[in-house]
Write an enzyme that holds these catalytic residues in place. Sequence first.
Site, PDB file in Angstrom:
ATOM      1  N   ASN A   1      10.550  -0.892 -11.300  1.00  0.00           N
ATOM      2  CA  ASN A   1       9.508  -1.594 -10.539  1.00  0.00           C
ATOM      3  C   ASN A   1       8.889  -0.613  -9.553  1.00  0.00           C
ATOM      4  O   ASN A   1       9.551   0.311  -9.083  1.00  0.00           O
ATOM      5  CB  ASN A   1      10.139  -2.757  -9.768  1.00  0.00           C
TER       6      ASN A   1
ATOM      7  N   ASN B   1      -1.759   0.512 -11.794  1.00  0.00           N
ATOM      8  CA  ASN B   1      -0.541   1.283 -12.114  1.00  0.00           C
ATOM      9  C   ASN B   1      -0.292   1.294 -13.618  1.00  0.00           C
ATOM     10  O   ASN B   1       0.128   2.314 -14.174  1.00  0.00           O
ATOM     11  CB  ASN B   1       0.667   0.720 -11.365  1.00  0.00           C
TER      12      ASN B   1
ATOM     13  N   ILE C   1       9.229 -13.530  -8.792  1.00  0.00           N
ATOM     14  CA  ILE C   1      10.612 -13.200  -8.431  1.00  0.00           C
ATOM     15  C   ILE C   1      11.475 -13.454  -9.663  1.00  0.00           C
ATOM     16  O   ILE C   1      11.359 -14.506 -10.303  1.00  0.00           O
ATOM     17  CB  ILE C   1      11.063 -14.054  -7.234  1.00  0.00           C
TER      18      ILE C   1
ATOM     19  N   MET D   1       3.977 -10.153 -10.011  1.00  0.00           N
ATOM     20  CA  MET D   1       4.284 -10.865  -8.770  1.00  0.00           C
ATOM     21  C   MET D   1       5.101 -12.144  -9.021  1.00  0.00           C
ATOM     22  O   MET D   1       4.738 -13.223  -8.575  1.00  0.00           O
ATOM     23  CB  MET D   1       2.987 -11.171  -8.014  1.00  0.00           C
TER      24      MET D   1
ATOM     25  N   HIS E   1       7.025  -0.568  -5.794  1.00  0.00           N
ATOM     26  CA  HIS E   1       6.809  -1.386  -4.598  1.00  0.00           C
ATOM     27  C   HIS E   1       6.022  -0.559  -3.582  1.00  0.00           C
ATOM     28  O   HIS E   1       6.344   0.607  -3.346  1.00  0.00           O
ATOM     29  CB  HIS E   1       8.157  -1.811  -4.001  1.00  0.00           C
TER      30      HIS E   1
HETATM   31  C1  GAR Z   1       0.588  -2.275  -6.368  1.00  0.00           C
HETATM   32  O1  GAR Z   1       0.276  -1.815  -5.086  1.00  0.00           O
HETATM   33  C2  GAR Z   1       2.086  -2.479  -6.490  1.00  0.00           C
HETATM   34  O2  GAR Z   1       2.849  -1.528  -5.813  1.00  0.00           O
HETATM   35  C3  GAR Z   1       2.258  -3.849  -5.892  1.00  0.00           C
HETATM   36  O3  GAR Z   1       1.160  -4.584  -6.377  1.00  0.00           O
HETATM   37  C4  GAR Z   1       0.064  -3.695  -6.571  1.00  0.00           C
HETATM   38  C5  GAR Z   1      -0.457  -3.902  -7.977  1.00  0.00           C
HETATM   39  O4  GAR Z   1      -1.623  -3.157  -8.184  1.00  0.00           O
HETATM   40  N1  GAR Z   1       3.525  -4.441  -6.246  1.00  0.00           N
HETATM   41  C6  GAR Z   1       4.245  -5.230  -5.431  1.00  0.00           C
HETATM   42  O5  GAR Z   1       3.856  -5.563  -4.326  1.00  0.00           O
HETATM   43  C7  GAR Z   1       5.577  -5.691  -5.997  1.00  0.00           C
HETATM   44  N2  GAR Z   1       6.488  -6.029  -4.951  1.00  0.00           N
HETATM   45  P1  GAR Z   1      -2.073  -2.775  -9.648  1.00  0.00           P
HETATM   46  O6  GAR Z   1      -2.146  -4.093 -10.421  1.00  0.00           O
HETATM   47  O7  GAR Z   1      -3.428  -2.182  -9.468  1.00  0.00           O
HETATM   48  O8  GAR Z   1      -1.091  -1.829 -10.242  1.00  0.00           O
END
Ligand code: GAR
Length: 216
Positions: free
Chosen positions: A110, A16, A95, A93, A112
């Site tokens: 954020n 992301n 809180i 990740m 999610h």
């Molecule tokens: C993504 O799917 C994001 O939505 C999730 O972690 C992943 C990170 O992927 N976030 C959460 O679960 C937060 N509650 P990335 O490092 O490839 O962006």
Amino acid sequence: MSRKRTAVLISGRGSNMGALISAAMVPAFPAEIALVIANRPDAKGLERAAEFNIATAVVDHKDFSGDREAFERAINDVLKEHKIDLVALAGFMRILTPYLVNAWSGRMINIHPALLPSFKGLATHERALDEGVKLHGATVHFVSAEMDDGPIIIQGAVPVLDHDTPDTLAARVLEIEHKIYPKALELVASGKAKVAGTRVLSDTGQEADTGLIWPQ
Ligand code: GAR
């Protein structure tokens, strides 16, 4: 136009983050990615950010022996040092305590991997499959004191297919994440999406193109 100096906070691969960096390469985009902070020194996204010559920092939560606020104060110091205007959490990740949430109220967003308020927390794709939902997706929201909560800016939905596994569903959702996160950052950085109580007001008067897929 002054572009909003944006920090992306990551814990892992940073796909992301990559989508935000790509979007912000367009000069007319209202935000520039000025900093990437990871809470893990081995976060893969750090290398990727450095390849784009973006400033990176590691604030390792393990150095704060469980003192979450001290960890967040250290993050806040780096954000101030880099004169950051907006913060985008992208797979960060940890809180958060009210300390960082309040310091960045209305200026921290954020992503999610679920259609909030369903499936807060972890293992969202597994739980969506277990519940038999037919529509799943991702949400970009302003960060509030509760985990995976706060005024919703954009959602993107995808169908859940009969033969989906958590991995195939995650891949479909990730694709929509990469579309909605840059759009949400654009709306926030340009001032077109603002917190109004528990909701987000848009001054465009137009529906955002969220990539929402409606069942036929
Ligand atoms: C993504 O799917 C994001 O939505 C999730 O972690 C992943 C990170 O992927 N976030 C959460 O679960 C937060 N509650 P990335 O490092 O490839 O962006």
